[in-house]
Design a protein around this motif. Structure first.
Motif, PDB file in Angstrom:
ATOM      1  N   PHE A  76      50.935 -32.975  25.277  1.00 28.81           N
ATOM      2  CA  PHE A  76      51.981 -32.796  24.273  1.00 28.81           C
ATOM      3  C   PHE A  76      52.306 -31.302  24.186  1.00 28.81           C
ATOM      4  N   PRO A  77      53.116 -30.794  25.122  1.00 29.74           N
ATOM      5  CA  PRO A  77      53.322 -29.350  25.221  1.00 29.74           C
ATOM      6  C   PRO A  77      54.286 -28.785  24.172  1.00 29.74           C
ATOM      7  N   LEU A  78      54.006 -27.561  23.774  1.00 33.00           N
ATOM      8  CA  LEU A  78      54.848 -26.874  22.800  1.00 33.00           C
ATOM      9  C   LEU A  78      56.240 -26.594  23.344  1.00 33.00           C
ATOM     10  N   GLY A  79      56.375 -26.525  24.677  1.00 36.41           N
ATOM     11  CA  GLY A  79      57.664 -26.220  25.279  1.00 36.41           C
ATOM     12  C   GLY A  79      58.412 -27.419  25.818  1.00 36.41           C
ATOM     13  N   SER A  80      57.961 -28.617  25.513  1.00 35.77           N
ATOM     14  CA  SER A  80      58.579 -29.828  26.070  1.00 35.77           C
ATOM     15  C   SER A  80      60.048 -29.955  25.649  1.00 35.77           C
ATOM     16  N   LEU A  81      60.848 -30.499  26.544  1.00 37.66           N
ATOM     17  CA  LEU A  81      62.241 -30.813  26.219  1.00 37.66           C
ATOM     18  C   LEU A  81      62.338 -32.037  25.309  1.00 37.66           C
ATOM     19  N   ASP A  82      61.257 -32.789  25.222  1.00 35.19           N
ATOM     20  CA  ASP A  82      61.195 -33.983  24.368  1.00 35.19           C
ATOM     21  C   ASP A  82      60.787 -33.542  22.953  1.00 35.19           C
ATOM     22  N   SER A  83      61.694 -33.664  22.012  1.00 35.39           N
ATOM     23  CA  SER A  83      61.422 -33.175  20.651  1.00 35.39           C
ATOM     24  C   SER A  83      60.243 -33.891  20.003  1.00 35.39           C
ATOM     25  N   SER A  84      60.046 -35.170  20.348  1.00 38.59           N
ATOM     26  CA  SER A  84      58.924 -35.906  19.758  1.00 38.59           C
ATOM     27  C   SER A  84      57.584 -35.335  20.237  1.00 38.59           C
ATOM     28  N   LYS A  85      57.537 -34.872  21.490  1.00 44.31           N
ATOM     29  CA  LYS A  85      56.312 -34.253  22.002  1.00 44.31           C
ATOM     30  C   LYS A  85      56.075 -32.900  21.335  1.00 44.31           C
ATOM     31  N   ARG A  86      57.143 -32.150  21.098  1.00 46.04           N
ATOM     32  CA  ARG A  86      56.983 -30.864  20.415  1.00 46.04           C
ATOM     33  C   ARG A  86      56.489 -31.071  18.990  1.00 46.04           C
ATOM     34  N   TYR A 116      53.346 -28.805  31.286  1.00 47.67           N
ATOM     35  CA  TYR A 116      52.409 -29.035  32.384  1.00 47.67           C
ATOM     36  C   TYR A 116      52.920 -30.129  33.321  1.00 47.67           C
ATOM     37  N   TYR A 117      53.323 -31.255  32.757  1.00 48.68           N
ATOM     38  CA  TYR A 117      53.773 -32.377  33.585  1.00 48.68           C
ATOM     39  C   TYR A 117      55.297 -32.397  33.765  1.00 48.68           C
ATOM     40  N   GLU A 118      55.998 -31.477  33.119  1.00 44.28           N
ATOM     41  CA  GLU A 118      57.451 -31.416  33.189  1.00 44.28           C
ATOM     42  C   GLU A 118      57.894 -30.215  34.033  1.00 44.28           C
ATOM     43  N   LYS A 119      59.148 -30.188  34.363  1.00 46.72           N
ATOM     44  CA  LYS A 119      59.708 -29.066  35.112  1.00 46.72           C
ATOM     45  C   LYS A 119      59.893 -27.861  34.185  1.00 46.72           C
ATOM     46  N   LYS A 120      59.446 -26.692  34.658  1.00 41.91           N
ATOM     47  CA  LYS A 120      59.555 -25.467  33.872  1.00 41.91           C
ATOM     48  C   LYS A 120      60.972 -24.900  33.960  1.00 41.91           C
ATOM     49  N   SER A 121      61.367 -24.220  32.905  1.00 39.40           N
ATOM     50  CA  SER A 121      62.690 -23.602  32.879  1.00 39.40           C
ATOM     51  C   SER A 121      62.698 -22.503  31.826  1.00 39.40           C
ATOM     52  N   VAL A 122      63.788 -21.766  31.761  1.00 35.27           N
ATOM     53  CA  VAL A 122      63.944 -20.764  30.698  1.00 35.27           C
ATOM     54  C   VAL A 122      63.885 -21.447  29.332  1.00 35.27           C
ATOM     55  N   THR A 123      64.417 -22.650  29.253  1.00 38.33           N
ATOM     56  CA  THR A 123      64.424 -23.394  27.990  1.00 38.33           C
ATOM     57  C   THR A 123      63.005 -23.772  27.567  1.00 38.33           C
ATOM     58  N   THR A 124      62.190 -24.252  28.511  1.00 39.73           N
ATOM     59  CA  THR A 124      60.818 -24.630  28.130  1.00 39.73           C
ATOM     60  C   THR A 124      60.035 -23.395  27.702  1.00 39.73           C
ATOM     61  N   ILE A 150      43.961 -17.564  30.136  1.00 40.36           N
ATOM     62  CA  ILE A 150      44.600 -17.236  31.410  1.00 40.36           C
ATOM     63  C   ILE A 150      44.345 -18.412  32.344  1.00 40.36           C
ATOM     64  N   MET A 151      45.405 -18.978  32.907  1.00 39.86           N
ATOM     65  CA  MET A 151      45.354 -20.340  33.409  1.00 39.86           C
ATOM     66  C   MET A 151      45.380 -20.484  34.928  1.00 39.86           C
ATOM     67  N   ASP A 152      45.331 -21.758  35.337  1.00 41.00           N
ATOM     68  CA  ASP A 152      45.474 -22.193  36.724  1.00 41.00           C
ATOM     69  C   ASP A 152      46.941 -22.482  37.038  1.00 41.00           C
ATOM     70  N   ASP A 153      47.825 -21.912  36.265  1.00 40.74           N
ATOM     71  CA  ASP A 153      49.249 -22.219  36.313  1.00 40.74           C
ATOM     72  C   ASP A 153      50.029 -20.904  36.306  1.00 40.74           C
ATOM     73  N   PRO A 154      51.112 -20.803  37.065  1.00 45.36           N
ATOM     74  CA  PRO A 154      51.834 -19.530  37.165  1.00 45.36           C
ATOM     75  C   PRO A 154      52.410 -19.022  35.849  1.00 45.36           C
ATOM     76  N   PHE A 155      52.564 -19.883  34.849  1.00 43.80           N
ATOM     77  CA  PHE A 155      53.220 -19.466  33.607  1.00 43.80           C
ATOM     78  C   PHE A 155      52.457 -18.321  32.930  1.00 43.80           C
ATOM     79  N   ILE A 156      51.166 -18.473  32.758  1.00 42.62           N
ATOM     80  CA  ILE A 156      50.317 -17.389  32.239  1.00 42.62           C
ATOM     81  C   ILE A 156      49.061 -17.361  33.107  1.00 42.62           C
ATOM     82  N   ASN A 157      49.121 -16.632  34.216  1.00 44.00           N
ATOM     83  CA  ASN A 157      47.994 -16.583  35.139  1.00 44.00           C
ATOM     84  C   ASN A 157      47.391 -15.188  35.247  1.00 44.00           C
TER      85      ASN A 157
END
Length: 284
Positions: A76-86, A116-124, A150-157
């Protein structure tokens, strides 16, 4: 202080048994896991009595639950495009802060993913920062630290990429939780400089080994035996000691379903502690 990640300890035992085992292994504290599984997410809804049982075990054993690994935001990511997940992500955060406050948890580790499971973008990214600000305001109200791993993901690595988010959220209750394995696995990172540059933001440090990312290999960020990976543990500990880092360390392992988790933990201690001692840290 040195703690052990909950998932290193046997899974199907009570919290009293878990803390007693951590004490037997000479750990100062346990890091509780609130991951994306329904079982561990349900802890956010523990009743007063369930929380009291855990608090009593903490007081009786003398072993704290000092930090919380809140990785449930992968689902349930904070940056999800799905408002219910946010909305669910913010609800989880509020409950996690309340649980931390009740149990005496000092720091909540947030997974550094916009999604994490969604496509990253400037919006996310923008949604992540917008909702992270709300989370920090909740944490400030209860005096609980939020620390981005600090993660296994390019967003904050890297700590450098963390700093770009930190620039947007100027709060002493929002800091960084570097993982020495994740930090070392990304080839672009100058690990020593990263620790030096951002030492004032570091609240806690994860200890694990990893296999490095290359052009042909995505890296391996979990369940790499200590000594088989790319982390220069002596160098990292010496750097942190020179910088007067006296915060907590957590050994991160996933031996909870192993046939011999206690042995695996002791083996890990046998590998890690000589490096820590050589760097100047006092280890039990």
């Amino acid at each position: 202080m040195i703690g052990i990640y909950e998932k290193a300890l046997p899974k199907n035992i009570s919290w009293r048994e878990r803390l007693e085992l951590a004490k037997k292994l000479n750990f100062d504290f346990v890091e509780i896991s609130i991951d994306e599984t329904d079982d561990r997410l349900s802890r956010l809804d523990w009743s007063k009595e369930e929380r009291r049982v855990v608090r009593d075990a903490i007081f009786d054993t003398g072993v704290k639950i000092h930090s919380m690994a809140l990785s449930g935001h992968r689902r349930f990511p904070l940056g999800s495009l799905d408002s219910s997940k946010r909305e669910k992500a913010l609800e989880m955060m509020e409950k996690a802060i309340d649980l931390a406050y009740d149990l005496g948890v000092r720091s909540i580790q947030l997974a550094g993913y916009d999604v994490y499971y969604e496509k990253k973008s400037v919006t996310t990214r923008d949604l992540f920062i917008e909702n992270l600000q709300k989370c920090v305001e909740m944490a400030e109200d209860k005096g609980v630290l939020l620390s981005i791993e600090i993660m296994d993901d390019p967003f904050i690595n890297s700590l450098s990429s963390f700093s770009k988010i930190k620039d947007q959220i100027s709060s002493p209750y929002f800091q960084a939780y570097p993982d020495l394995g994740n930090l070392s696995a990304w080839p672009k990172n100058d690990v020593g400089y990263e620790l030096e540059k951002y030492i004032s933001n570091i609240t806690q440090v994860h200890i694990k080994d990893t296999l490095a990312v290359t052009d042909e290999y995505p890296g391996k960020f979990k369940e790499v035996p200590f000594g088989d990976g790319c982390v220069d543990f002596l160098g990292c500990f010496k750097t942190l000691k020179r910088l007067n880092y006296n915060g907590s360390f957590v050994i991160e392992m996933w031996s909870e379903i192993s046939d011999a988790p206690e042995k695996e933990i002791k083996d890990a201690q046998g590998f890690i502690y000589p490096f820590m001692r050589e760097a100047g840290y006092v280890v039990k």
